[in-house]
Scaffold this motif. Structure first.
Motif, PDB file in Angstrom:
ATOM      1  N   GLU A  15       9.569  -2.798   7.010  1.00  0.00           N
ATOM      2  CA  GLU A  15      10.166  -4.142   7.035  1.00  0.00           C
ATOM      3  C   GLU A  15      10.539  -4.826   8.406  1.00  0.00           C
ATOM      4  N   GLU A  16      11.146  -3.825   9.323  1.00  0.00           N
ATOM      5  CA  GLU A  16      11.346  -4.368  10.609  1.00  0.00           C
ATOM      6  C   GLU A  16      10.260  -4.496  11.628  1.00  0.00           C
ATOM      7  N   SER A  17       9.057  -4.080  10.936  1.00  0.00           N
ATOM      8  CA  SER A  17       7.757  -4.091  11.902  1.00  0.00           C
ATOM      9  C   SER A  17       6.893  -5.412  11.501  1.00  0.00           C
ATOM     10  N   CYS A  18       7.520  -5.837  10.626  1.00  0.00           N
ATOM     11  CA  CYS A  18       7.006  -7.361  10.040  1.00  0.00           C
ATOM     12  C   CYS A  18       7.398  -8.540  10.838  1.00  0.00           C
ATOM     13  N   LEU A  19       6.906  -9.178  11.536  1.00  0.00           N
ATOM     14  CA  LEU A  19       7.772 -10.294  12.441  1.00  0.00           C
ATOM     15  C   LEU A  19       7.487 -11.597  11.720  1.00  0.00           C
ATOM     16  N   HIS A  20       6.251 -11.815  11.304  1.00  0.00           N
ATOM     17  CA  HIS A  20       6.181 -13.118  11.026  1.00  0.00           C
ATOM     18  C   HIS A  20       6.095 -13.708   9.053  1.00  0.00           C
ATOM     19  N   TYR A  21       6.145 -12.535   8.531  1.00  0.00           N
ATOM     20  CA  TYR A  21       6.119 -12.511   7.095  1.00  0.00           C
ATOM     21  C   TYR A  21       6.692 -11.273   6.412  1.00  0.00           C
ATOM     22  N   PRO A  22       7.306 -11.408   5.151  1.00  0.00           N
ATOM     23  CA  PRO A  22       7.908 -10.079   4.445  1.00  0.00           C
ATOM     24  C   PRO A  22       6.731  -9.124   4.280  1.00  0.00           C
ATOM     25  N   LEU A  23       7.516  -7.953   4.424  1.00  0.00           N
ATOM     26  CA  LEU A  23       6.530  -6.673   4.087  1.00  0.00           C
ATOM     27  C   LEU A  23       5.347  -6.891   3.002  1.00  0.00           C
ATOM     28  N   LEU A  24       5.555  -7.169   1.759  1.00  0.00           N
ATOM     29  CA  LEU A  24       4.813  -7.186   0.837  1.00  0.00           C
ATOM     30  C   LEU A  24       3.526  -8.334   1.224  1.00  0.00           C
ATOM     31  N   THR A  25       4.209  -9.574   1.734  1.00  0.00           N
ATOM     32  CA  THR A  25       3.003 -10.425   2.095  1.00  0.00           C
ATOM     33  C   THR A  25       2.098 -10.065   3.262  1.00  0.00           C
ATOM     34  N   VAL A  26       2.619  -9.123   4.048  1.00  0.00           N
ATOM     35  CA  VAL A  26       1.783  -8.528   5.264  1.00  0.00           C
ATOM     36  C   VAL A  26       0.976  -7.455   4.690  1.00  0.00           C
ATOM     37  N   ALA A  27       1.248  -6.790   3.899  1.00  0.00           N
ATOM     38  CA  ALA A  27       0.571  -5.707   3.103  1.00  0.00           C
ATOM     39  C   ALA A  27      -0.671  -6.310   2.162  1.00  0.00           C
ATOM     40  N   GLU A  28      -0.386  -7.289   1.647  1.00  0.00           N
ATOM     41  CA  GLU A  28      -1.323  -7.932   0.858  1.00  0.00           C
ATOM     42  C   GLU A  28      -2.376  -8.751   1.813  1.00  0.00           C
ATOM     43  N   MET A  29      -1.882  -9.451   2.927  1.00  0.00           N
ATOM     44  CA  MET A  29      -2.863  -9.923   3.850  1.00  0.00           C
ATOM     45  C   MET A  29      -3.896  -8.898   4.519  1.00  0.00           C
ATOM     46  N   ALA A  30      -3.270  -7.712   4.885  1.00  0.00           N
ATOM     47  CA  ALA A  30      -3.903  -6.489   5.653  1.00  0.00           C
ATOM     48  C   ALA A  30      -5.060  -5.941   4.550  1.00  0.00           C
ATOM     49  N   ILE A  31      -4.672  -6.007   3.275  1.00  0.00           N
ATOM     50  CA  ILE A  31      -5.474  -5.410   2.298  1.00  0.00           C
ATOM     51  C   ILE A  31      -6.771  -6.306   2.349  1.00  0.00           C
ATOM     52  N   GLU A  32      -6.420  -7.490   2.315  1.00  0.00           N
ATOM     53  CA  GLU A  32      -7.439  -8.442   2.085  1.00  0.00           C
ATOM     54  C   GLU A  32      -8.458  -8.681   3.567  1.00  0.00           C
ATOM     55  N   GLY A  33      -7.747  -8.147   4.531  1.00  0.00           N
ATOM     56  CA  GLY A  33      -8.480  -7.984   5.755  1.00  0.00           C
ATOM     57  C   GLY A  33      -9.534  -6.614   6.024  1.00  0.00           C
ATOM     58  N   GLY A  34      -9.116  -5.814   5.056  1.00  0.00           N
ATOM     59  CA  GLY A  34      -9.941  -4.459   5.210  1.00  0.00           C
ATOM     60  C   GLY A  34      -9.133  -3.241   5.288  1.00  0.00           C
ATOM     61  N   VAL A  35      -7.827  -3.221   5.154  1.00  0.00           N
ATOM     62  CA  VAL A  35      -6.960  -2.121   5.267  1.00  0.00           C
ATOM     63  C   VAL A  35      -7.208  -1.068   3.914  1.00  0.00           C
TER      64      VAL A  35
END
Length: 214
Positions: A15-35
């Motif tokens: 959670e603390e590493s996510c600056l602009h969005y909540p953790l779950l949002t970052v995770a979903e965006m990252a998966i959509e980007g290829g993680v």
């Protein structure tokens, strides 16, 4: 790409590493980007809070068929039935995890000095985290800053899958793969990005391109 670890882009998220969005949002965006695989790292949460967060994240990783790794907490890993666990030198050792968990689960182990490659913990682990390639603000107890030469050295000493972590981004991902890493683990470059999906795509492209050149 290593046949025993077919993942190229590994997100380590908290959670603390996510600056602009909540953790779950970052995770979903990252998966959509290829993680390809995600590790949840929450050092300061109680076990119950960690489990709650892991359960919420696992709904997302399951939906996208992405493996979830839990950082250094076997209770949490068992509670959410995660794909695996990742531990370092000061955590529960892989040999102990093997005795207390499903043998089909995956164990990652951080390599901080060369002598570890000869120990029972490395033998018990499925894959190795090379930590860190370059020193970072997110890890202050660094033993060795490996650099590209360190990856090459470790690659020459083991056939296990190698995950490189420590200030990884689109600018150095290709060089790190070329040096012998199988996978790039990213924290800040994706978690603190204004556009996590776009950043993930850029890093993944560099990794894929370099794998094709090998």
């Amino acid at each position: 790409m290593h046949p025993d670890f077919p993942y190229q882009l590994y997100l380590v998220i908290s959670e603390e590493s996510c600056l602009h969005y909540p953790l779950l949002t970052v995770a979903e965006m990252a998966i959509e980007g290829g993680v390809d695989i995600i590790q949840l790292r929450e050092k300061n949460l109680s076990t119950s809070a960690f489990i709650k967060k892991a359960e919420a994240l696992k709904k997302i990783t399951d939906k996208h068929r992405i493996p979830l790794i839990i950082n250094d907490n076997l209770k949490v890993a068992k509670a959410v039935d995660s794909f695996g666990i990742h531990v370092g030198n000061n955590d529960m050792p892989p040999t102990e995890i093997l005795q207390n968990w499903d043998k089909n689960k995956v164990i990652g182990y951080s390599i901080e000095y060369l002598e570890q490659l000869q120990n029972a913990q490395t033998k018990a682990a499925n894959h190795l985290g090379i930590s860190p390639i370059y020193s970072t603000a997110t890890k202050t107890d660094t033993v060795t800053e490996w650099g590209l030469d360190g990856i090459k050295k470790i690659r020459s000493l083991t056939q296990k899958p190698l995950i490189a972590i420590g200030r990884m981004d689109a600018d150095n991902a290709a060089d790190v793969i070329k040096a012998g890493a199988d996978c790039i683990a990213v924290v800040s470059a994706i978690c603190s990005a204004e556009y996590p999906e776009k950043t993930s795509k850029k890093i993944k492209h560099q990794i894929q391109q370099q794998h094709e050149n090998l």
